[in-house]
Design a protein around this motif. Structure first.
Motif, mmCIF file in Angstrom:
data_model
loop_
_atom_site.group_PDB
_atom_site.id
_atom_site.type_symbol
_atom_site.label_atom_id
_atom_site.label_comp_id
_atom_site.label_asym_id
_atom_site.label_seq_id
_atom_site.Cartn_x
_atom_site.Cartn_y
_atom_site.Cartn_z
ATOM 1 N N GLY A 1 0.819 -1.209 0.000
ATOM 2 C CA GLY A 1 0.000 0.000 0.000
ATOM 3 C C GLY A 1 0.847 1.252 0.000
ATOM 4 N N VAL A 2 0.321 2.314 -0.588
ATOM 5 C CA VAL A 2 0.997 3.610 -0.657
ATOM 6 C C VAL A 2 0.223 4.612 0.188
ATOM 7 N N HIS A 3 0.935 5.337 1.020
ATOM 8 C CA HIS A 3 0.345 6.405 1.819
ATOM 9 C C HIS A 3 0.915 7.751 1.389
ATOM 10 N N ARG A 4 0.155 8.794 1.665
ATOM 11 C CA ARG A 4 0.637 10.162 1.464
ATOM 12 C C ARG A 4 0.950 10.760 2.823
ATOM 13 N N ALA A 5 2.150 11.324 2.958
ATOM 14 C CA ALA A 5 2.586 11.835 4.250
ATOM 15 C C ALA A 5 2.223 13.298 4.475
ATOM 16 N N ASN A 6 2.238 14.121 3.428
ATOM 17 C CA ASN A 6 2.134 15.576 3.594
ATOM 18 C C ASN A 6 0.686 16.063 3.584
ATOM 19 N N VAL A 7 -0.087 15.564 4.552
ATOM 20 C CA VAL A 7 -1.507 15.904 4.670
ATOM 21 C C VAL A 7 -1.771 16.544 6.034
ATOM 22 N N GLY B 1 1.962 22.286 -3.110
ATOM 23 C CA GLY B 1 1.468 22.163 -4.471
ATOM 24 C C GLY B 1 1.040 20.750 -4.816
ATOM 25 N N LYS B 2 1.551 20.209 -5.924
ATOM 26 C CA LYS B 2 1.184 18.879 -6.395
ATOM 27 C C LYS B 2 2.118 17.790 -5.863
ATOM 28 N N ALA B 3 2.992 18.162 -4.948
ATOM 29 C CA ALA B 3 3.908 17.174 -4.377
ATOM 30 C C ALA B 3 3.123 16.100 -3.627
ATOM 31 N N PHE B 4 3.377 14.852 -3.953
ATOM 32 C CA PHE B 4 2.771 13.714 -3.272
ATOM 33 C C PHE B 4 3.911 13.016 -2.536
ATOM 34 N N GLN B 5 4.058 13.349 -1.251
ATOM 35 C CA GLN B 5 5.138 12.723 -0.485
ATOM 36 C C GLN B 5 4.685 11.322 -0.076
ATOM 37 N N TRP B 6 5.322 10.337 -0.642
ATOM 38 C CA TRP B 6 4.822 8.980 -0.522
ATOM 39 C C TRP B 6 5.680 8.122 0.400
ATOM 40 N N LEU B 7 5.061 7.080 0.900
ATOM 41 C CA LEU B 7 5.732 5.979 1.568
ATOM 42 C C LEU B 7 4.945 4.726 1.233
ATOM 43 N N ALA B 8 5.632 3.631 1.157
ATOM 44 C CA ALA B 8 4.974 2.378 0.782
ATOM 45 C C ALA B 8 5.255 1.315 1.830
ATOM 46 N N ASP B 9 4.196 0.796 2.436
ATOM 47 C CA ASP B 9 4.337 -0.344 3.333
ATOM 48 C C ASP B 9 4.681 -1.566 2.500
ATOM 49 N N SER B 10 5.661 -2.332 2.929
ATOM 50 C CA SER B 10 6.048 -3.518 2.180
ATOM 51 C C SER B 10 6.521 -4.605 3.135
ATOM 52 N N PHE B 11 6.768 -5.796 2.583
ATOM 53 C CA PHE B 11 7.244 -6.925 3.379
ATOM 54 C C PHE B 11 8.441 -7.558 2.702
ATOM 55 N N ALA B 12 9.411 -7.975 3.521
ATOM 56 C CA ALA B 12 10.613 -8.641 3.037
ATOM 57 C C ALA B 12 10.708 -10.030 3.658
ATOM 58 N N LEU B 13 11.325 -10.944 2.939
ATOM 59 C CA LEU B 13 11.534 -12.318 3.401
ATOM 60 C C LEU B 13 12.965 -12.450 3.907
ATOM 61 N N ALA C 1 -0.565 -0.513 -3.992
ATOM 62 C CA ALA C 1 0.644 -0.274 -4.767
ATOM 63 C C ALA C 1 0.419 -0.701 -6.214
ATOM 64 N N ARG C 2 -0.370 -1.768 -6.410
ATOM 65 C CA ARG C 2 -0.704 -2.228 -7.749
ATOM 66 C C ARG C 2 -1.743 -1.303 -8.374
ATOM 67 N N ALA D 1 -5.670 8.172 -5.044
ATOM 68 C CA ALA D 1 -5.204 7.357 -6.162
ATOM 69 C C ALA D 1 -5.021 8.201 -7.412
ATOM 70 N N GLU D 2 -5.933 9.145 -7.641
ATOM 71 C CA GLU D 2 -5.802 10.040 -8.790
ATOM 72 C C GLU D 2 -4.621 10.994 -8.611
ATOM 73 N N ASP D 3 -4.436 11.494 -7.388
ATOM 74 C CA ASP D 3 -3.301 12.380 -7.124
ATOM 75 C C ASP D 3 -1.977 11.647 -7.332
ATOM 76 N N TRP D 4 -1.948 10.367 -6.970
ATOM 77 C CA TRP D 4 -0.750 9.553 -7.128
ATOM 78 C C TRP D 4 -0.371 9.447 -8.605
ATOM 79 N N LYS D 5 -1.385 9.399 -9.474
ATOM 80 C CA LYS D 5 -1.134 9.299 -10.906
ATOM 81 C C LYS D 5 -0.698 10.639 -11.515
ATOM 82 N N SER D 6 -1.247 11.744 -10.999
ATOM 83 C CA SER D 6 -1.012 13.040 -11.634
ATOM 84 C C SER D 6 -0.043 13.947 -10.879
ATOM 85 N N GLY D 7 0.264 13.605 -9.619
ATOM 86 C CA GLY D 7 1.111 14.468 -8.809
ATOM 87 C C GLY D 7 2.596 14.243 -9.039
#
Length: 420
Positions: free
Chosen positions: A149-155, A299-311, A346-347, A363-369
């Motif tokens: 999953g992707v989150h936006r931090a700058n909210v 502005g249109k900055a989308f400060q992102w972080l992605a939760d993920s898993f490692a083996l 994330a997908r 989700a739309e901001d992620w595509k256009s930001g």
């Protein structure tokens, strides 16, 4: 202001996606192989998202039993310390939660996690993740974690009633406007106009201010070595940060983010800067009187972080851990998890059934930001660098010495930046 008042609870489809690769055959529960999944998701919307994912895993991976290794604490501030200690003692969990990006560098260098490049292709992740995300999680030409999953931090989140009582009815567009609103709230008797927590939440705030001052490209350059931490622009941002910090709660260094959020819910604050996981948590606390907006000047900055898993390379149940990752990678697993947690998949081909208005807009901001990484959440900097930045901000919160803060941040960059 963008409204986020729609309930985030989703009705998740009960249709099971049966995963065959790396998942064992059906067995009685008494003989199920245990899979330890190490996370920091222990409460609120985060726990709800994890529970939804566990339900999917239980169906998709017969013969495997989920075992929680959760260590509470926002942004994994406590979990990461426990995980590092366990890895050092050769006592790894099978899989562990991590923020995609530079946060994995030390684990990769130490040979503690598996290369998942081949799995990305067989699980259909290649071509379904945004290019920018793939670039960030690729190290030495290989892929090391599965983002869910992707989150936006700058909210910024609001208490509408508190703002309305001071006549604040629109979102501030500039840093000057934001500071003016904080000043108005303080004048009208709100002791802590901005709710704030400890270390990493303060780093989030500084990063948002830096984005406003530097813009996305120059901000990102702070972590690649192309923008200098000891420059005038960073000093100007620190001055704005100091001003804003003065409107926060005095006990900020002792609060985790949910405790700071309580100030917002209880009407003791008008604003809180927090990632968009806050939406699910506000709803879980039965608080609907909020709105949100991108941090002023970003502005249109989308400060992102992605939760993920490692083996882990030392996983006791590598097959079960792999099946967990395959569940994480599946479109249905991502839909089930994100519908509850408040993030976005994330997908890009994952279903959005049951998503809130905010999630659909995100989700739309992620595509256009403009994608911007976050040091506070491991996409821009390594864990040691993040620790150094948190320590510098903790010291500043107590001393109020801006020159010392800038010097400490510049020293951390000089020590940890990895160019090329």
């Amino acid at each position: 202001m963008r409204t986020t008042r729609r309930a985030l609870a989703a009705v998740v489809s009960v249709a099971a996606l049966l995963l065959t690769s790396a998942c064992g055959t059906g067995e009685d529960d008494s003989t199920a192989a245990k899979v330890e999944v190490f996370t920091w998701w222990a409460e609120g919307g985060e726990k709800a998202g994890l529970d939804a994912l566990v339900n999917r895993f239980t169906t998709a991976c017969p013969g495997q039993e989920f075992t929680s290794g959760a260590v509470p604490g926002g942004a994994g501030i406590n979990a990461k310390q426990v995980l590092n200690a366990r890895l050092a003692q050769n006592d790894p969990p099978d899989v562990f939660q991590v923020h995609a990006g530079a946060e994995l560098l030390d684990h990769i260098d130490s040979g503690q996690i598996k290369d998942l490049t081949a799995e990305f292709s067989s699980w259909g992740l290649t071509g379904t993740l945004p290019e920018g995300l793939i670039e960030t999680i690729t190290v030495n030409g290989k892929l090391w974690s599965v983002p869910i999953g992707v989150h936006r931090a700058n909210v910024v989140w609001t208490n509408d009633q508190v703002l309305a009582e001071s006549g604040i009815l629109t979102a501030p567009r500039t840093m000057k406007d934001f500071i003016a609103n904080l000043t108005r709230l303080r004048r009208d008797g709100v002791e802590s106009p901005l709710a704030l927590g400890r270390d990493w939440t303060q780093l989030m705030l500084l990063e948002a201010v830096l984005i406003s001052e530097l813009g996305p490209k120059r901000f990102t350059g702070l972590f690649t070595g192309t923008t200098k931490w000891d420059g005038k622009a960073v000093r100007s941002a620190i001055e704005d940060y100091a001003t804003i910090l003065g409107f926060s709660n005095a006990d900020r260094d002792s609060l985790d983010w949910p405790e700071a959020e309580r100030l917002l819910i209880d009407g003791k604050a008008g604003y809180q800067l927090m990632g968009d996981w806050a939406a699910a948590d506000l709803e879980a606390n039965n608080f609907s009187g909020y709105d949100s907006f991108t941090f002023p000047g970003n502005g249109k900055a989308f400060q992102w972080l992605a939760d993920s898993f490692a083996l882990t390379t030392g996983a006791a149940n590598a097959a079960g851990g792999t099946c967990w990752l395959q569940t994480v990678a599946s479109p249905e697993g991502q839909q089930a998890f994100n519908a509850q947690k408040g993030s976005i998949p994330a997908r890009t081909d994952a279903p959005t059934t049951g998503f809130s208005d905010y999630q659909l807009e995100a989700a739309e901001d992620w595509k256009s930001g403009v994608a911007v990484p976050s040091c506070a959440h491991g996409s821009a900097c390594s864990q040691p660098w993040q620790n150094a930045a948190n320590a510098a901000l903790g010291a500043y919160s107590a001393s109020g010495d801006p020159a010392a803060l800038q010097s400490a941040l510049a020293a951390a960059a000089k020590q940890f930046v990895r160019q090329g």
